[in-house]
Design a protein around this motif. Structure first.
Motif, short mmCIF file in Angstrom:
data_model
loop_
_atom_site.label_atom_id
_atom_site.label_comp_id
_atom_site.label_asym_id
_atom_site.label_seq_id
_atom_site.Cartn_x
_atom_site.Cartn_y
_atom_site.Cartn_z
N SER A 359 61.21 49.13 -13.94
CA SER A 359 61.17 48.88 -15.38
C SER A 359 61.76 50.08 -16.11
O SER A 359 61.51 51.23 -15.71
N ASN A 360 62.52 49.84 -17.17
CA ASN A 360 63.06 50.98 -17.91
C ASN A 360 61.97 51.70 -18.70
O ASN A 360 62.10 52.88 -19.03
N THR A 361 60.87 51.00 -19.01
CA THR A 361 59.75 51.68 -19.66
C THR A 361 59.13 52.71 -18.73
O THR A 361 58.81 53.83 -19.14
N VAL A 362 58.99 52.36 -17.45
CA VAL A 362 58.50 53.32 -16.46
C VAL A 362 59.45 54.50 -16.36
O VAL A 362 59.02 55.66 -16.33
N LEU A 363 60.75 54.22 -16.31
CA LEU A 363 61.74 55.30 -16.22
C LEU A 363 61.63 56.26 -17.40
O LEU A 363 61.60 57.49 -17.22
N LEU A 364 61.56 55.74 -18.63
CA LEU A 364 61.52 56.61 -19.80
C LEU A 364 60.22 57.39 -19.88
O LEU A 364 60.20 58.53 -20.34
N LEU A 365 59.12 56.81 -19.42
CA LEU A 365 57.86 57.56 -19.40
C LEU A 365 57.90 58.69 -18.37
O LEU A 365 57.37 59.78 -18.60
N LEU A 366 58.55 58.44 -17.23
CA LEU A 366 58.71 59.52 -16.23
C LEU A 366 59.59 60.64 -16.77
O LEU A 366 59.38 61.81 -16.46
N ILE A 367 60.59 60.29 -17.58
CA ILE A 367 61.43 61.31 -18.21
C ILE A 367 60.64 62.11 -19.23
O ILE A 367 60.80 63.33 -19.36
N ALA A 368 59.75 61.42 -19.96
CA ALA A 368 58.96 62.10 -21.00
C ALA A 368 57.86 62.98 -20.41
O ALA A 368 57.46 63.97 -21.03
N ALA A 369 57.37 62.63 -19.22
CA ALA A 369 56.21 63.33 -18.64
C ALA A 369 56.39 64.84 -18.54
O ALA A 369 55.49 65.60 -18.95
N PRO A 370 57.52 65.36 -18.00
CA PRO A 370 57.64 66.82 -17.91
C PRO A 370 57.67 67.51 -19.27
O PRO A 370 57.29 68.68 -19.39
#
Length: 618
Positions: A359-370
């Motif tokens: 999911s692109n939502t999962v991808l963007l949240l992983l990018i935001a996490a750091p």
């Protein structure tokens, strides 16, 4: 807020979970005060709060809490439909932002002291130094990507306008671009919600007041470009086949390089987040994914090693070691951040456990996490809001799918961020007031206008006759002058080039003064930076100094002033005891006192700056 399944949850389980949340908050707020902090120019150092430990605790406890929440039987509310941000709303919002930028430029263009607004002063100074042939990171400190210097410089050359005008034009373009990118991100998220338009407006209303600061870094463009690049990577990866992995393995390093030219810390977050997401290819392709994935990691390592050697990450590492950190306290915006992060962590847990990770939502949240490390280090309203913008967007969309909660939660979000924004930006009230007076004086036809008479009466009543009349005369003088002068100006008494370790805000043209590596004390947050500033003075022992009146105050720690600032901007009654009151800047002021003597006091002829002469010249 997150819907439960049909399984009934026992009262005891709810009590245990509530207790866990309470103890987790207590741990984050209290335990970091027990661990020593490295000396730095930061409120956290003064009050003895270890942000690194707080971040580790928060991430660990949030992950455990989200997993427990899932085990209790809670899920993520979903919608069958998704209402996109319509073009009419988008263009109205862009037009309003551009209008605000235009009004601010018209008002502030008459302020000859361009340092009233610190952010544009910083950028304009760095662009001017580059125009003179100096190199970012090597010859002077710069906290952002080099594109934020060279793009305004190219605008200046292309349109044949001076650097301040080019900067403000680029600032306006950045503001419009950030809003457009925000709408694109919300529309393209594959998490469905009928509240996408309302979420866009809420985040937009948070971003809009920060335009008052006048900085490119406050427009939102710098923070929306990373998730937008994540959407580009998603388009390359979405079919999940080997050729998609190869394409993504090329796309990720290319986007990382582009992001390094804009925002190094977000480039790092992007590379980490996409690298973790691409591990999901192993679940689909097995060891076929090994070679392209490892090749991508090697290429990213090479890129990061190169930019680190060039000094691009220097300021980022200084802040990471404690510079400019604030204690994490139960302020309204920080508590809302905790709620938003918990919701997004729960979304990630549910997605992983139910096999919905592609999911692109999962991808963007992983990018935001750091980027959460930046949000919780300099945890004021600006950094908490902008650094993890996607976390706010996704959490609002999740709540938006829970109508009963959404009715009041959106007003809580808007209220907290609206009041906090006003409190944070109140520091610009004096400069905006002065700019408005100058603008109004300029609009009058003669010196005996009704406005000037009224202003004179008001200032005499407020400041007394002498100061009040002088203020009006100053405004009249500024209103009659050039909007932004390109000519350098230094006091006539000065002999040669002067050092300005605490800055010089009379003109944007840095000719005839040597700023050194740092812009005043900005981003000189550790002892190594202070040593460098002292070495710059030692390397030019015969040069005079231009110092602002009361510069010594910059070398002391005003603990009560810091408390008041936290109370005002965090909207929390902060009363912590100061544990480290020595300032890291004390050696700089001590060196000046030991090696320089006052030769010309601050006054009208020096525009408020004192001239200090080396003792050896006497």
């Amino acid at each position: 807020m997150i819907s439960a399944t049909a399984t009934k949850i026992s009262t005891a389980a709810k009590v245990y979970f509530a207790g866990y949340l309470f103890l987790s908050l207590a741990a984050v707020f209290y335990l970091p005060r027990l661990v020593p902090v490295r000396p730095a120019a930061a409120a956290s150092y003064v009050f003895g709060y270890n942000n690194r430990l707080a971040i580790v605790l928060f991430v660990l406890l949030t992950a455990i809490g989200a997993a427990w929440w899932y085990k209790l039987g809670f899920g993520i509310p979903e919608s069958r439909y998704s209402a996109a941000v319509d073009r009419k709303t988008l263009w109205i919002c862009i037009a309003v932002a551009v209008a605000v930028c235009g009004i601010l430029y018209i008002l502030t263009s008459k302020l000859s002291n361009f340092g009233y607004f610190f952010e544009p002063a910083y950028f304009i100074n760095r662009i001017e130094l580059t125009r003179q042939g100096l190199r970012p990171y090597r010859d002077f400190e710069f906290a952002y990507g080099a594109a934020l210097i060279y793009l305004p410089l190219w605008v200046s050359k292309f349109f044949h306008i001076n650097i301040p005008a080019a900067y403000y034009l680029f600032w306006m373009i950045s503001a419009a671009s950030g809003i457009w990118l925000l709408a694109e991100i919300i529309n393209k998220l594959d998490y469905q919600s009928e509240q996408k338009r309302q979420v866009f407006l809420l985040v937009y209303l948070y971003m809009l007041p920060f335009l008052v600061a006048g900085g490119i870094n406050y427009t939102g463009f710098r923070y929306t470009i990373a998730p937008f690049c994540g959407l580009l990577v998603w388009r390359a990866l979405r079919n999940g086949k080997l050729r998609n992995l190869i394409l993504g393995s090329v796309c990720v390093p290319a986007c990382t390089v582009g992001l390094l030219l804009i925002s190094p810390e977000l480039a790092i977050a992007f590379s980490l987040g996409t690298s973790v997401f691409m591990l999901f290819f192993f679940a689909r392709l097995g060891w076929k994914a090994f070679l392209p994935y490892v090749s991508m990691l090697l290429l990213l390592s090479l890129v990061m090693a190169t930019v680190n050697r060039l000094g691009v990450l220097a300021t980022l590492k200084t802040i990471g070691s404690g510079g400019l950190n604030y204690p994490i306290i139960p302020a309204p915006h920080i508590l809302l951040l905790f709620v938003a992060v918990f919701l997004c962590a729960s979304y990630l847990i549910v997605s992983l456990m139910k096999g919905k990770r592609w999911s692109n939502t999962v991808l963007l949240l992983l990018i935001a996490a750091p980027a959460l490390t930046a949000a919780m280090s300099i945890c004021d309203l600006y950094h908490v809001g902008f650094n993890v913008l996607v976390v706010w967007i996704v959490s609002l969309l999740i709540v938006g799918n829970q109508p009963d909660v959404w009715r009041w939660y959106r007003w809580v979000f808007l209220g907290v961020f609206a009041v906090s924004s006003v409190a944070t930006l109140w520091q610009y009230e004096g400069a905006l007031s002065e700019a408005a007076h100058i603008f109004l004086f300029r609009a009058q036809s003669g010196p005996l206008s009704k406005l000037e008479k009224l202003a004179e009466e008001l200032y005499i009543r407020r400041f007394g006759e002498t100061i009040g009349i002088q203020k009006v005369r100053n405004y009249q003088s500024l209103a009659a002058g050039e909007s932004i002068s390109d000519s350098p100006w230094v006091p006539a008494e000065l002999k040669g080039t002067a050092q300005v370790p605490f800055g010089y805000f009379v003109t944007h043209n840095p000719a005839q003064v040597d700023w050194g590596y740092y812009f005043t004390l900005e981003n000189a947050f550790d002892r190594q930076a202070v040593v460098r500033k002292i070495e710059e003075l030692k390397n030019h022992p015969t040069r005079e100094l231009l110092l602002p009146a009361g510069y010594e105050g910059s070398c002391t720690t005003d603990a009560e002033g810091l408390r008041n600032r936290i109370r005002r901007t965090f909207l929390f009654p902060y009363r912590a005891r100061a544990l480290n009151t020595e300032s890291i800047y004390e050696p700089l002021c001590a060196y000046i006192s030991a090696h320089y003597v006052l030769s010309a006091p601050p006054g009208p002829n020096t525009k408020g700056y004192a001239i200090w002469e080396p003792k050896q010249n006497h």
